[in-house]
Design a protein around this motif. Structure first.
Motif, PDB file in Angstrom:
ATOM      1  N   LEU A 131     -10.883 -11.108  11.823  1.00 29.09           N
ATOM      2  CA  LEU A 131     -10.451 -12.202  11.003  1.00 29.09           C
ATOM      3  C   LEU A 131     -10.417 -13.411  11.708  1.00 29.09           C
ATOM      4  N   VAL A 132      -9.977 -13.550  12.976  1.00 31.23           N
ATOM      5  CA  VAL A 132      -9.921 -14.879  13.623  1.00 31.23           C
ATOM      6  C   VAL A 132     -11.436 -15.087  14.033  1.00 31.23           C
ATOM      7  N   ALA A 175      -5.042  -1.997   7.313  1.00 30.16           N
ATOM      8  CA  ALA A 175      -3.594  -2.237   7.772  1.00 30.16           C
ATOM      9  C   ALA A 175      -2.683  -1.566   6.807  1.00 30.16           C
ATOM     10  N   LYS A 176      -2.744  -1.535   5.605  1.00 25.98           N
ATOM     11  CA  LYS A 176      -1.897  -0.821   4.522  1.00 25.98           C
ATOM     12  C   LYS A 176      -1.787   0.610   4.970  1.00 25.98           C
ATOM     13  N   LYS A 225      -9.849  -8.381   2.551  1.00 20.74           N
ATOM     14  CA  LYS A 225      -9.659  -7.298   1.563  1.00 20.74           C
ATOM     15  C   LYS A 225      -9.797  -6.230   2.212  1.00 20.74           C
ATOM     16  N   ASN A 226     -10.666  -5.850   2.970  1.00 17.22           N
ATOM     17  CA  ASN A 226     -11.165  -4.561   3.769  1.00 17.22           C
ATOM     18  C   ASN A 226      -9.963  -4.527   4.824  1.00 17.22           C
ATOM     19  N   VAL A 244       0.532 -11.703   0.600  1.00 17.88           N
ATOM     20  CA  VAL A 244      -1.162 -11.464   1.199  1.00 17.88           C
ATOM     21  C   VAL A 244      -1.938 -11.241  -0.048  1.00 17.88           C
ATOM     22  N   GLU A 245      -1.911 -10.419  -0.577  1.00 20.11           N
ATOM     23  CA  GLU A 245      -2.954 -10.026  -1.650  1.00 20.11           C
ATOM     24  C   GLU A 245      -2.804 -11.253  -2.636  1.00 20.11           C
ATOM     25  N   SER A 246      -1.837 -11.764  -3.261  1.00 22.35           N
ATOM     26  CA  SER A 246      -1.946 -13.048  -4.106  1.00 22.35           C
ATOM     27  C   SER A 246      -2.731 -13.961  -3.488  1.00 22.35           C
ATOM     28  N   ALA A 247      -2.625 -14.291  -2.163  1.00 20.04           N
ATOM     29  CA  ALA A 247      -3.368 -15.328  -1.456  1.00 20.04           C
ATOM     30  C   ALA A 247      -4.936 -15.181  -1.705  1.00 20.04           C
ATOM     31  N   ILE A 248      -5.247 -13.949  -1.363  1.00 16.10           N
ATOM     32  CA  ILE A 248      -6.651 -13.376  -1.319  1.00 16.10           C
ATOM     33  C   ILE A 248      -7.149 -13.476  -2.588  1.00 16.10           C
ATOM     34  N   GLU A 249      -6.262 -13.155  -3.879  1.00 15.65           N
ATOM     35  CA  GLU A 249      -6.762 -13.320  -5.169  1.00 15.65           C
ATOM     36  C   GLU A 249      -7.036 -14.720  -5.561  1.00 15.65           C
TER      37      GLU A 249
END
Length: 464
Positions: free
Chosen positions: A261-262, A140-141, A134-135, A185-190
């Motif tokens: 993230l990796v 990146a946004k 999320k951070n 991407v945000e949906s996958a996180i949710e």
């Protein structure tokens, strides 16, 4: 029997009592010897019973009782030893079962604790992964906002990428593509957050990493646009250089996010792998502990079965030794006790019976010596030496000069008392009981005759 010797011929005149022939007497002689031996043994037994046991015999019996008593006491001691030993073996087996069950309980508790611990670790790693994603998506946004600000600045529109217009198209395309993926991407996180699931979190990490790579590419494309942009009044070289630095800074930030993230993905995978290994180890420990309980219970069953078998054997040995002791004591009492009248009478009867057997065997042997029962002439000889003379069959005929013969039937009980040549006194009803006639036995028929179910033998008497 077999005719062994013949002493007369047809036509011979013989006197009463002359030996006429002789049968083979081997079997009869053996019968006499056997009967005599049996009689001697019975007489010896009778005398031994009358005399009672000797001191030596009493001593031997007493020694036998003592020996059997020792064996009996030894069997009692052995029973006690077997009881103690097998009880100890069973208790050891019981303790082993209890210990194995305790180990199993500990292993099962450790298995549950391991699952809880590893699940907590995984959940913590998932939570960390979600927070990091999320951070860094948020960061990146902002990088995408930098690209958008440069591309949509109208003051820069006249000279932006003018030296290579294609870079502008490429940068806008990259930006639009990456920007459009933000909801996915945000949906996958949710989804991963809602399910708090390892697989969904790993899938979200892959999505975000892939998206960050896209953001990095968009920044690269934006930097290419700036390289193709010359300075102008509205967009000075200084501003261009500042924007280049800003893009490069965002590139470093995005690349750092990707690296983070990796690393987090690797950490999550390692945590899952470590969890499975820990659970497998704990599960293996439970299985081994369960097998140990089964083996301990089998050993306990074997110990109990062995105890029962050994106790049964030891108890049977006691019973056998006690029975032997009772027999030995009874034998000693019998040896010491005077002979019973009933036993003496029984043995005396045996002696009498065997004595009668001897007399009968001797009579049979005497009958094998065939003598002339009366004086007379040999008129026929029916058998030759070596031939079998059947019982009851005459082997020769005689013509006697006497005028009277008397044939009587004698019972089996009395026939052994009569021999050839025995004197006989007779009376006849026709002459009255006061007038006696004298005679001699000259023939005894060896073949029996059954009269009213009683065995008789025919006896011929020559009247004087």
């Amino acid at each position: 029997g077999v005719l062994e010797q013949l002493y007369v011929a047809i036509g011979d005149e013989v006197e009463q009592g002359r030996l006429l022939a002789k049968l083979d007497t081997k079997d009869l002689e053996n019968q006499v010897r056997q009967a005599s031996a049996n009689l001697a043994s019975a007489v010896a037994t009778l005398r031994q019973m009358q005399a009672g046991a000797t001191p030596e015999q009493i001593f031997v019996s007493e020694q036998n009782v003592e020996s059997v008593e020792v064996a009996y006491q030894s069997s009692l001691v052995n029973y006690q030893n077997v009881t103690v030993q097998t009880d100890r073996d069973v208790q050891v087996a019981h303790n082993a079962v209890d210990s194995a069950k305790t180990d199993l309980s500990s292993a099962e508790t450790e298995y549950i604790n391991t699952i809880n611990k590893e699940d907590t670790t995984i959940e913590s790693s998932i939570t960390t992964s979600l927070a990091i994603m999320k951070n860094h998506v948020f960061i990146a946004k902002k990088s995408l906002d930098v690209i958008n600000d440069i591309l949509t600045d109208n003051a820069k529109d006249d000279t932006l990428g003018i030296q290579n217009v294609q870079t502008v198209y490429t940068a806008k395309s990259s930006y639009n593509s990456v920007f459009s993926q933000i909801p996915m991407v945000e949906s996958a996180i949710e989804v991963a957050t809602a399910r708090n699931d390892y697989d969904e979190t790993l899938r979200a990490l892959d999505e975000v990493i892939h998206w960050l790579n896209g953001v990095s590419s968009a920044l690269d494309d934006m930097f290419d646009v700036l390289l193709a942009t010359p300075g102008s009044a509205n967009y000075s070289d200084t501003s261009i250089t500042a924007d280049k630095s800003l893009i490069q800074s965002e590139q470093s930030t995005v690349n750092a996010s990707t690296s983070t993230l990796v690393t987090q993905k690797t950490s999550l995978i390692n945590a899952a792998s470590s969890r499975q290994k820990a659970i497998d180890t704990a599960e293996s420990n439970v299985k081994n502990a369960s097998n140990a309980v089964g083996k301990a219970e089998t050993n306990l069953d074997l110990a109990i079965a062995t105890k029962n078998a050994r106790m049964d054997t030891a108890l049977a040995d006691i019973e056998a030794k006690l029975s032997a002791l009772d027999i030995a004591k009874a034998q000693l009492d019998q040896v010491k006790a005077p002979p019973r009248e009933v036993d003496l009478a029984s043995q005396q009867a045996t002696v009498s019976r065997l004595n009668a057997v001897v007399e009968d065997a001797q009579n049979q042997l005497e009958k094998a010596m065939m003598v002339a029962p009366i004086a007379g002439t040999i008129t026929a000889i029916h058998y030759e030496v070596g031939e079998q003379v059947p019982t009851g069959s005459p082997f020769l005929n005689m013509l006697t000069s006497l005028q009277y013969e008397v044939e009587v039937d004698i019972s089996e009980a009395d026939i052994a008392k009569i021999k050839l040549g025995d004197p006989v006194e007779m009376t006849f009803d026709a002459f009255g009981a006061q007038e006696l006639f004298i005679g001699n036995v000259f023939f005894i028929d060896p073949a029996e005759t059954i009269i009213s179910d009683v065995v008789y033998y025919s006896v011929k008497i020559q009247v004087a």
